[in-house]
Design an enzyme around this catalytic site. Sequence first.
Site, PDB file in Angstrom:
ATOM      1  N   TRP A   1       0.844  -1.263  -0.126  1.00 48.38           N
ATOM      2  CA  TRP A   1       0.012   0.100   0.057  1.00 48.38           C
ATOM      3  C   TRP A   1       0.968   1.238   0.032  1.00 48.38           C
ATOM      4  O   TRP A   1       0.529   2.247  -0.683  1.00 48.38           O
ATOM      5  CB  TRP A   1      -1.014   0.204   1.177  1.00 48.38           C
ATOM      6  CG  TRP A   1      -2.098  -1.171   0.979  1.00 48.38           C
ATOM      7  CD1 TRP A   1      -2.098  -2.334   1.673  1.00 48.38           C
ATOM      8  CD2 TRP A   1      -2.961  -1.111  -0.119  1.00 48.38           C
ATOM      9  NE1 TRP A   1      -3.464  -3.002   0.978  1.00 48.38           N
ATOM     10  CE2 TRP A   1      -3.714  -2.299  -0.161  1.00 48.38           C
ATOM     11  CE3 TRP A   1      -3.261  -0.280  -1.532  1.00 48.38           C
ATOM     12  CZ2 TRP A   1      -4.558  -2.695  -1.053  1.00 48.38           C
ATOM     13  CZ3 TRP A   1      -4.181  -0.472  -2.205  1.00 48.38           C
ATOM     14  CH2 TRP A   1      -5.077  -1.769  -2.203  1.00 48.38           C
TER      15      TRP A   1
ATOM     16  N   LYS B   1     -12.649  -2.100   5.446  1.00 45.98           N
ATOM     17  CA  LYS B   1     -11.709  -2.886   6.314  1.00 45.98           C
ATOM     18  C   LYS B   1     -12.454  -2.918   7.788  1.00 45.98           C
ATOM     19  O   LYS B   1     -12.736  -4.000   8.086  1.00 45.98           O
ATOM     20  CB  LYS B   1     -10.206  -2.680   6.346  1.00 45.98           C
ATOM     21  CG  LYS B   1      -9.598  -2.268   5.233  1.00 45.98           C
ATOM     22  CD  LYS B   1      -9.395  -3.233   4.149  1.00 45.98           C
ATOM     23  CE  LYS B   1      -9.174  -3.016   2.757  1.00 45.98           C
ATOM     24  NZ  LYS B   1      -7.932  -2.056   2.300  1.00 45.98           N
TER      25      LYS B   1
ATOM     26  N   ASP C   1      -2.239   6.706   6.279  1.00 41.36           N
ATOM     27  CA  ASP C   1      -3.362   5.633   5.766  1.00 41.36           C
ATOM     28  C   ASP C   1      -3.521   4.668   6.834  1.00 41.36           C
ATOM     29  O   ASP C   1      -2.694   3.783   7.098  1.00 41.36           O
ATOM     30  CB  ASP C   1      -2.574   4.911   4.532  1.00 41.36           C
ATOM     31  CG  ASP C   1      -3.544   3.907   3.668  1.00 41.36           C
ATOM     32  OD1 ASP C   1      -4.578   3.894   4.405  1.00 41.36           O
ATOM     33  OD2 ASP C   1      -3.255   3.372   2.794  1.00 41.36           O
TER      34      ASP C   1
HETATM   35  C1  LIG Z   1      -7.197  -1.494   1.145  1.00 44.75           C
HETATM   36  C2  LIG Z   1      -6.529  -0.636   1.256  1.00 44.75           C
HETATM   37  C3  LIG Z   1      -6.061   0.598   0.600  1.00 44.75           C
HETATM   38  C4  LIG Z   1      -6.991   0.690  -0.789  1.00 44.75           C
HETATM   39  O1  LIG Z   1      -8.309   0.995  -0.355  1.00 44.75           O
HETATM   40  P1  LIG Z   1      -9.401   1.360  -1.842  1.00 44.75           P
HETATM   41  O2  LIG Z   1     -10.470   1.626  -0.881  1.00 44.75           O
HETATM   42  O3  LIG Z   1      -9.402   0.083  -2.491  1.00 44.75           O
HETATM   43  O4  LIG Z   1      -8.543   2.497  -2.574  1.00 44.75           O
HETATM   44  C5  LIG Z   1      -5.164   1.642   0.836  1.00 44.75           C
HETATM   45  N1  LIG Z   1      -4.548   1.416   1.876  1.00 44.75           N
HETATM   46  C6  LIG Z   1      -4.735   0.300   2.667  1.00 44.75           C
HETATM   47  C7  LIG Z   1      -3.594   0.261   4.028  1.00 44.75           C
HETATM   48  C8  LIG Z   1      -5.576  -0.682   2.329  1.00 44.75           C
HETATM   49  O5  LIG Z   1      -5.861  -1.854   3.392  1.00 44.75           O
END
Ligand SMILES: *Cc1c(COP(=O)(O)O)cnc(C)c1O
Length: 360
Positions: free
Chosen positions: A102, A196, A172
Amino acid sequence: MARVFNFSAGPAALPEEVLKQAAEEMVDWHGSGQSVMEMSHRGKEFIAIAQAAEADLRELMGIPANYKVLFLQGGASLQFEMIPINLLRGKASADYVHTGEWAKKAIKAAKTFCNVNVAASAEDKSFTYAPAQADWKLNKDAAYVHYTANETIGGVEFNWVPETGDVPLVCDMSSNILSRAVDVSRYGLIYAGAQKNIGPAGLTIVIVRDDLVGKAVPTPPAMLNYQTHVDAESMYNTPPTYAIYIAGLVFQWLKKNGGVAAMEQKNIEKAGLLYNYLETTDFYRNPVAKADRSRMNVPFTLKDAGLDDEFLKGAKARGMVQLKGHRSVGGMRASIYNAMPVEGVKALVDYMKEFAASKG
Ligand SMILES: *Cc1c(COP(=O)(O)O)cnc(C)c1O
């Protein structure tokens, strides 16, 4: 059919109570004679739902008054781009910490807009650890410092908050938001896709400090400008109404169950069950440095990858699904977000022991 224990990394399991409440309210929300999906986003019913969701999130995370909370779309992936567009503020470069898949995507997106200084990287050990602050080479002229609090694929999590002085810290938190206590005031911006650890896909949460809003690149596209969404209170265009409603129910569920502090204790317990077992066996292996093991995503491989399919089949027969690891790393991954009950983790560990014994 009974509900399964769903170990999916995302979209992930939701609390059963939340799903039941949503089912009860599906056709007629609170005597309004309509479902939330059918409501105008500008009507008083939905405005009340959105305001309650924001207030509950603020309470759960202790978000200070000088931070805006935005309910956006486009996933964390759109934030990879909105962050440089809005936070560069005329500067030429930004610092990124490279911890895995990521972080890599965030870095790639930022490179379109600025020089990216990779201040630290865990690539030397196949992204199995979180680089210590002492090894970060920060640029004092960077517009911001970006890191990924939890690498969902690699299963590496920061158990500490980086120190970046006056340079805004951007995080993030897609896969560990609300799983542990966080001091929001340490950050310039926090973002997370909801699918998530919060709710349905389609909603992205951005928590941004006031002074970082309104400083986007010249003539930014309106949809990509935080100022647009701050001014419109996340209703510049039609927001993902149903996803916001479900997220709001999840926030209420968290509050009813002791909030983030109680959830953190539960998450420590659940992760402990898995890691403690993994330490006792060489049938399964988790490659991550002990101090940086994720409480949310636990990747592990079987000693003999030839047994993977049989392992997954047996798990499914016992009501445990979505344990297959990410295609980039193989093996298994158990995602054990807030909504995963401790019983699910116990069932998994029992099955892992049984499987190892039968093959050992
Ligand atoms: C799933 C995830 C993303 C991407 O998320 P999207 O909503 O599919 O764009 C980015 N960073 C992390 C840490 C993730 O787990």
